[in-house]
Design a protein around this motif. Structure first.
Motif, short mmCIF file in Angstrom:
data_model
loop_
_atom_site.label_atom_id
_atom_site.label_comp_id
_atom_site.label_asym_id
_atom_site.label_seq_id
_atom_site.Cartn_x
_atom_site.Cartn_y
_atom_site.Cartn_z
N ASP A 38 39.67 14.81 51.44
CA ASP A 38 41.06 14.54 51.12
C ASP A 38 41.84 15.82 51.38
OD1 ASP A 38 43.50 13.85 50.12
OD2 ASP A 38 42.87 13.66 48.04
N ILE A 39 42.51 15.86 52.55
CA ILE A 39 43.27 17.06 52.94
C ILE A 39 44.71 16.83 52.52
CG2 ILE A 39 44.02 18.50 54.85
CD1 ILE A 39 41.48 17.66 56.35
N GLY A 40 45.13 17.51 51.47
CA GLY A 40 46.49 17.35 50.95
C GLY A 40 47.40 18.46 51.41
N GLU A 41 48.65 18.38 50.96
CA GLU A 41 49.63 19.40 51.35
C GLU A 41 49.38 20.73 50.65
OE1 GLU A 41 53.77 18.29 51.83
OE2 GLU A 41 53.22 16.20 51.50
N SER A 42 48.71 20.70 49.50
CA SER A 42 48.46 21.95 48.78
C SER A 42 46.98 22.19 48.50
CB SER A 42 49.23 21.97 47.46
OG SER A 42 48.87 20.86 46.65
N LEU A 43 46.19 21.12 48.34
CA LEU A 43 44.76 21.25 48.04
C LEU A 43 43.94 20.34 48.93
CD1 LEU A 43 44.75 21.18 44.11
CD2 LEU A 43 44.39 23.18 45.57
N THR A 44 42.73 20.78 49.24
CA THR A 44 41.75 19.95 49.94
C THR A 44 40.57 19.71 49.01
OG1 THR A 44 42.36 20.66 52.16
CG2 THR A 44 40.11 19.88 51.87
N ARG A 45 40.14 18.46 48.94
CA ARG A 45 38.98 18.08 48.13
C ARG A 45 37.94 17.48 49.07
NH1 ARG A 45 38.41 17.05 42.71
NH2 ARG A 45 40.67 17.21 42.51
N VAL A 46 36.76 18.07 49.09
CA VAL A 46 35.65 17.58 49.91
C VAL A 46 34.55 17.12 48.98
CG1 VAL A 46 33.96 18.15 51.70
CG2 VAL A 46 36.23 19.21 51.75
N ALA A 47 34.04 15.92 49.22
CA ALA A 47 33.01 15.38 48.34
C ALA A 47 31.95 14.65 49.15
CB ALA A 47 33.62 14.41 47.33
N VAL A 48 30.74 14.67 48.62
CA VAL A 48 29.66 13.81 49.10
C VAL A 48 29.48 12.74 48.03
CG1 VAL A 48 27.23 13.65 49.72
CG2 VAL A 48 28.53 15.69 50.34
N THR A 49 29.48 11.47 48.46
CA THR A 49 29.34 10.38 47.50
C THR A 49 28.12 9.52 47.85
OG1 THR A 49 30.52 8.57 48.63
CG2 THR A 49 31.87 10.24 47.52
N ASP A 50 27.75 8.69 46.89
CA ASP A 50 26.77 7.64 47.18
C ASP A 50 27.54 6.41 47.63
OD1 ASP A 50 27.83 6.48 44.89
OD2 ASP A 50 26.13 7.00 43.62
N LEU A 51 26.88 5.25 47.67
CA LEU A 51 27.52 4.05 48.19
C LEU A 51 28.25 3.24 47.13
CD1 LEU A 51 24.89 2.84 50.82
CD2 LEU A 51 26.75 4.48 51.05
N ALA A 52 28.39 3.78 45.92
CA ALA A 52 29.12 3.04 44.89
C ALA A 52 30.62 2.86 45.19
CB ALA A 52 28.88 3.67 43.52
N PRO A 53 31.41 3.89 45.58
CA PRO A 53 31.02 5.29 45.71
C PRO A 53 31.25 6.08 44.41
CG PRO A 53 33.23 4.98 46.58
CD PRO A 53 32.78 3.64 46.08
N GLN A 54 30.29 6.96 44.13
CA GLN A 54 30.43 7.93 43.05
C GLN A 54 30.19 9.32 43.65
OE1 GLN A 54 27.64 6.71 40.02
NE2 GLN A 54 29.16 5.43 39.00
N ILE A 55 30.92 10.29 43.13
CA ILE A 55 30.83 11.65 43.67
C ILE A 55 29.54 12.31 43.20
CG2 ILE A 55 31.87 13.94 43.60
CD1 ILE A 55 34.61 12.55 43.55
N LEU A 56 28.78 12.83 44.16
CA LEU A 56 27.55 13.55 43.87
C LEU A 56 27.77 15.05 43.82
CD1 LEU A 56 25.17 11.55 46.26
CD2 LEU A 56 25.62 11.14 43.83
N ALA A 57 28.68 15.53 44.65
CA ALA A 57 29.01 16.96 44.68
C ALA A 57 30.37 17.11 45.33
CB ALA A 57 27.96 17.75 45.46
N GLU A 58 31.13 18.11 44.91
CA GLU A 58 32.47 18.28 45.48
C GLU A 58 32.93 19.72 45.38
OE1 GLU A 58 35.67 16.32 43.39
OE2 GLU A 58 34.75 16.71 41.44
N GLU A 59 33.89 20.06 46.22
CA GLU A 59 34.58 21.36 46.16
C GLU A 59 36.07 21.11 46.36
OE1 GLU A 59 33.34 24.60 48.61
OE2 GLU A 59 31.21 24.35 48.14
N VAL A 60 36.89 21.93 45.74
CA VAL A 60 38.33 21.87 45.91
C VAL A 60 38.82 23.27 46.26
CG1 VAL A 60 40.55 21.32 44.83
CG2 VAL A 60 38.50 20.03 44.19
N PHE A 61 39.67 23.36 47.28
CA PHE A 61 40.20 24.66 47.68
C PHE A 61 41.61 24.49 48.23
CE2 PHE A 61 37.28 22.94 50.88
CZ PHE A 61 38.10 22.83 52.00
N PRO A 62 42.40 25.58 48.28
CA PRO A 62 43.78 25.48 48.76
C PRO A 62 43.85 25.06 50.22
CG PRO A 62 43.44 27.53 47.55
CD PRO A 62 42.08 26.93 47.76
N THR A 63 44.88 24.29 50.54
CA THR A 63 45.12 23.85 51.91
C THR A 63 46.21 24.71 52.54
OG1 THR A 63 44.61 21.56 51.34
CG2 THR A 63 45.85 21.92 53.37
N ASN A 64 46.02 25.08 53.80
CA ASN A 64 47.07 25.74 54.57
C ASN A 64 47.27 24.93 55.85
OD1 ASN A 64 48.84 27.33 55.94
ND2 ASN A 64 47.54 29.14 56.06
#
Length: 303
Positions: free
Chosen positions: A1-27
């Motif tokens: 999810d690349i937003g105007e201020s933050l990016t959220r990257v996640a690995v999910t299963d097929l539910a989908p439920q998040i298994l692992a994620e990172e959030v960092f500033p977007t430029n």
């Protein structure tokens, strides 16, 4: 999810439920290659954290704050994603992760996540994102409706017929965004002497019961309601859900929407219509991107 201020990257299963994620500033002022390289490195880190090889990835979904050529996974311009117009997203990923890549507008994917998780029995569903920008997402019979060029439900740039229309960031005068988006409300509050740069700052002021902030949110709600009334007359949805940061203002925002819809629409269209705030949190975009991959891959298996 690349937003105007933050990016959220996640690995999910097929539910989908998040298994692992990172959030960092977007430029978004840097090139798409650099943004996607950062995303790619993050995916690699998350897979290592989970002890999974890249071959286990079913597909990659991108949630982007722009109009999207869905078939070709490319950004339509002009938009806030400078330099992304017609950039070959799939081609770039092919050199890093050789699996299917899908991309869609952020509001479509927030709508998809909200619908799938909380309102799966509502066949005709309209979602509004009220945050930094304003947008809409349409679900008809369980499917996202994108329109001919991916701009369906781009309600933020419908113009309101009001005196002294303000300038929108798209260059037109009087767009709904110029009255009701987070960036526009923040602009108005700064002119009144308040420190407000973002939609989150506006909500902080509302939660502190600052009258000027509450007044602007109510004004935004009435503006949204004017456009939503037209949506109700055209689409006749059974449920409208309002998400995004500004939805945290609750009834201060929803009251104006309901008022305008009630005044402007025929009783038959509103008799069973429900207007409520979203149940999803800030992960709606990334979960919608995951849901998109799952739906597309299952459809391809079915064919």
């Amino acid at each position: 999810d690349i937003g105007e201020s933050l990016t959220r990257v996640a690995v999910t299963d097929l539910a989908p439920q998040i298994l692992a994620e990172e959030v960092f500033p977007t430029n978004l002022e840097i090139s798409p290659r650099l943004v996607l390289a950062e995303v790619s490195a993050c995916v690699t880190r998350l897979l290592e954290q989970l002890g999974r090889p890249a071959s286990h990835i079913l597909g990659i979904g991108l949630c982007l704050p722009s109009r999207i050529d869905y078939r070709n996974a490319r950004v339509f311009g002009p938009c806030v994603m400078y330099g992304w117009e017609d950039f070959d997203i799939r081609g770039w990923f092919a050199g890093h992760f050789p699996m299917p890549v899908f991309a869609d507008n952020d509001v479509n994917l927030m709508a998809l996540a909200e619908y799938k998780h909380y309102w799966p029995n509502e066949e005709d569903f309209f979602f509004i994102k009220a945050g930094t920008g304003i947008g809409g997402g349409i679900i008809i019979h369980g499917e996202v409706y994108r329109g001919g060029k991916g701009t369906a439900a781009d309600i933020g740039h419908i113009q309101l017929d009001l005196p002294n229309p303000p300038l929108c960031r798209c260059g037109k005068l009087g767009c709904l965004e110029a009255y009701a988006a987070g960036w526009a409300i923040a602009r108005t509050l700064r002119d009144k002497g308040f420190e407000a740069e973002s939609a989150r700052d506006i909500i902080n002021l509302v939660q502190r019961n600052v009258p000027e902030a509450i007044q602007q949110i109510r004004f935004a709600g009435r503006g949204l309601g004017e456009i939503v009334a037209s949506v109700v007359s055209i689409l006749n949805p059974s449920r409208i859900v309002v998400g995004g940061t500004l939805a945290l203002a609750g009834e201060h925002l929803l009251a104006g929407i309901r008022e305008q819809v009630s005044q402007r629409c025929l009783p038959l269209a509103t008799r069973k219509l429900q207007i409520s705030t979203a149940r999803s949190d800030e992960r709606a975009g990334v979960l919608g991107a995951a849901q998109l991959v799952i739906d597309e891959r299952l459809q391809s298996v079915g064919k």
